[in-house]
Design a protein around this motif. Structure first.
Motif, short mmCIF file in Angstrom:
data_model
loop_
_atom_site.label_atom_id
_atom_site.label_comp_id
_atom_site.label_asym_id
_atom_site.label_seq_id
_atom_site.Cartn_x
_atom_site.Cartn_y
_atom_site.Cartn_z
N VAL A 107 -5.43 -17.43 -31.58
CA VAL A 107 -6.58 -18.42 -30.90
C VAL A 107 -7.89 -18.57 -32.07
CG1 VAL A 107 -6.21 -17.84 -28.57
CG2 VAL A 107 -7.73 -16.19 -29.91
N LEU A 142 -9.30 -18.44 -17.67
CA LEU A 142 -8.19 -18.89 -18.42
C LEU A 142 -8.24 -18.38 -19.80
CD1 LEU A 142 -8.00 -22.81 -17.35
CD2 LEU A 142 -6.19 -20.79 -16.96
N SER A 146 -5.44 -16.09 -21.38
CA SER A 146 -4.66 -16.71 -22.66
C SER A 146 -4.82 -15.58 -23.65
CB SER A 146 -5.73 -17.75 -23.19
OG SER A 146 -4.96 -18.29 -24.40
N ASP A 149 -2.27 -12.90 -22.93
CA ASP A 149 -0.96 -13.21 -22.81
C ASP A 149 -0.44 -13.32 -24.36
OD1 ASP A 149 1.33 -14.87 -22.04
OD2 ASP A 149 0.81 -16.49 -23.05
N ASN A 150 -1.70 -13.68 -25.14
CA ASN A 150 -1.42 -13.40 -26.63
C ASN A 150 -1.02 -12.16 -26.79
OD1 ASN A 150 -1.65 -16.20 -27.28
ND2 ASN A 150 -3.68 -15.98 -27.30
N HIS A 237 2.19 -16.89 -19.03
CA HIS A 237 2.04 -18.24 -19.75
C HIS A 237 2.25 -19.23 -18.70
CE1 HIS A 237 2.00 -21.21 -23.05
NE2 HIS A 237 2.99 -21.43 -22.46
N ILE A 240 -0.73 -19.54 -16.29
CA ILE A 240 -1.63 -20.30 -17.01
C ILE A 240 -1.61 -21.91 -16.95
CG2 ILE A 240 -2.68 -20.43 -19.34
CD1 ILE A 240 -2.36 -17.74 -19.91
N SER A 244 -3.88 -24.39 -15.38
CA SER A 244 -4.63 -25.16 -16.25
C SER A 244 -4.49 -26.98 -15.27
CB SER A 244 -4.18 -25.33 -17.36
OG SER A 244 -4.24 -24.27 -18.16
N GLN A 264 -8.96 -27.38 -23.96
CA GLN A 264 -8.06 -26.57 -25.02
C GLN A 264 -9.08 -25.82 -25.86
OE1 GLN A 264 -4.72 -25.70 -25.43
NE2 GLN A 264 -5.60 -24.29 -26.93
N VAL A 267 -11.03 -22.91 -23.54
CA VAL A 267 -10.10 -21.88 -23.23
C VAL A 267 -9.75 -21.12 -24.57
CG1 VAL A 267 -7.67 -21.37 -22.45
CG2 VAL A 267 -9.18 -22.97 -21.29
N SER A 268 -9.69 -21.67 -25.67
CA SER A 268 -9.38 -21.00 -27.10
C SER A 268 -10.48 -20.35 -27.48
CB SER A 268 -8.70 -22.01 -28.04
OG SER A 268 -7.49 -22.56 -27.80
N GLY A 271 -10.91 -17.32 -25.25
CA GLY A 271 -9.80 -16.31 -25.66
C GLY A 271 -10.18 -15.83 -26.82
#
Length: 388
Positions: A107, A142, A146, A149-150, A237, A240, A244, A264, A267-268, A271
């Motif tokens: 991210v 989110l 995220s 999840d990563n 995932h 998410i 989204s 995007q 959220v990034s 994250g």
């Protein structure tokens, strides 16, 4: 006058709803069917001709710049996603140990998306989406999911071959389909259900053949945990993805490229904040210098792996976003299906991953499951009206 009208009506042919079926007075339907020649069956040559005609109609309907951008976006998906998976595995196989660093790399490239978003405000005169409390809260949730999840995927890359982890990650299609059905009320048909069953069977085949692809320095417990983390990450995932979509339906109410890019970026960004806190709390930033010294290939190789990891992770996400809005979800699904065998083949060639007969069978079954899902998605895609 009445008789002449009746005579005229009796002489007129009768048109039935079936196309091409014409019955004259005094003839029966059976007699007409027997006398009319049989309609020739459609051949493969006819279907190819129809496909060519539809292709050229679609091509001429868009500007050349549209197809160039679509080609570049598709290429980004097919190259960046497999590359990010391979780089994550290279990090661990060459001496890297931190799970937080790889989740942070996934991210850390959010400014690249922001650089693409800014010109849409200046050049395209787009207005930023107003931030409400619910929208910001959804971005924070989110972003946290995220980051988690990563982190799960990082554990999977640490203990599993890249080819195996990519095959297991394809199960995210199962969870995104189910979550979309229960959360967003997306449609579900027999072909999609078939794809769920088929991909689940492919995952079971990998589990039964675990001894053939396990690295020598990975214990049985670590391999099992990597397998479990990969499945859990795929499930998250899918969640998410559904959440989204729910944000677009309930809060944004519209879909355009710059709105999706905004989501995007936000959220990034959140994250990135969560994973940065994790890296700092685990003292991994301080350990990176010593880790780079011990890394196979030296500090320069260590830096290159992380830098290209940041670029490829973000390029894959941007490519997938662009494909969705330049084309449709079906093409994105096709490209997503293609990248699974590409990742596995690249891992075998470049990283010398073990590839047993069971894994090849699982790969074929997984690809078949993707094809079944795409076929089911096509039945929900409205056909464009024919152009005269």
């Amino acid at each position: 006058m009445v008789d002449s009208r009746q005579d005229q009506e009796q002489q007129e042919p009768l048109l039935l709803p079936s196309p091409g079926l014409l019955i004259m007075p005094g003839e029966t339907m059976e007699e007409e069917e027997e006398s009319s020649p049989a309609k020739p069956a459609t051949t493969w040559r006819d279907r190819i001709s129809e496909f060519k005609a539809e292709f050229w109609l679609a091509y001429n309907a868009k500007a050349v710049s549209h197809w160039i951008l679509l080609f570049l976006s598709s290429l980004a998906m097919l190259v960046a996603f497999p590359a990010s998976s391979l780089l994550s595995r290279v990090y661990y196989s060459n001496g890297g140990t931190s799970k937080w660093v790889i989740s942070w790399v996934a991210v850390a490239g959010w400014p690249l998306s922001a650089l693409i978003l800014l010109p849409t405000y200046v050049i395209c005169k787009r207005s930023p989406t107003p931030l409400t409390f619910k929208l910001v809260a959804s971005y924070i949730v989110l972003g946290f999911l995220s980051g988690a999840d990563n982190l799960m995927y990082a554990y999977a890359y640490a203990y599993l071959p890249a080819s195996t982890s990519s095959l297991l990650a394809s199960s995210s299609l199962i969870f995104s389909t189910l979550c979309g059905y229960f959360i967003v009320n997306n449609k579900l048909n027999a072909s999609m259900i078939n794809s769920i069953v088929v991909i689940t069977a492919a995952m079971a085949i990998i589990a039964l053949d675990s001894d053939s692809d396990r690295y020598g320095n990975v214990s049985d417990k670590q391999y099992i945990m990597g397998f479990i983390w990969d499945i859990l990450a795929s499930a998250l995932h899918g969640l998410i993805f559904a959440l989204s979509e729910l944000v677009f339906v309930k809060l944004l109410g519209r879909r355009s490229f710059h709105v999706v890019l905004e989501q995007q970026v936000m959220v990034s960004f959140f994250g990135f904040l969560f994973t940065s806190i994790g890296v700092i709390a685990n003292h991994d930033f301080g350990k990176m210098s010593s880790e780079a010294v011990k890394f196979k290939g030296g500090e320069s190789a260590y830096i290159l792996v992380l830098v290209f990891g940041v670029i490829t992770f973000q390029a894959g996400i941007l490519g997938g976003t662009a494909v969705l809005f330049l084309s449709n979800t079906v093409l994105a699904g096709v490209l997503n299906a293609i990248r699974v065998p590409l990742t596995s083949i690249a891992a075998v060639i470049l990283l010398h991953d073990p590839m047993s007969g069971f894994k090849i069978l699982s790969l074929v079954i997984t690809f078949w499951g993707f094809c079944s899902y795409i076929y089911g998605s096509l039945s929900f895609t409205p056909k464009k009206e024919a152009i005269p």
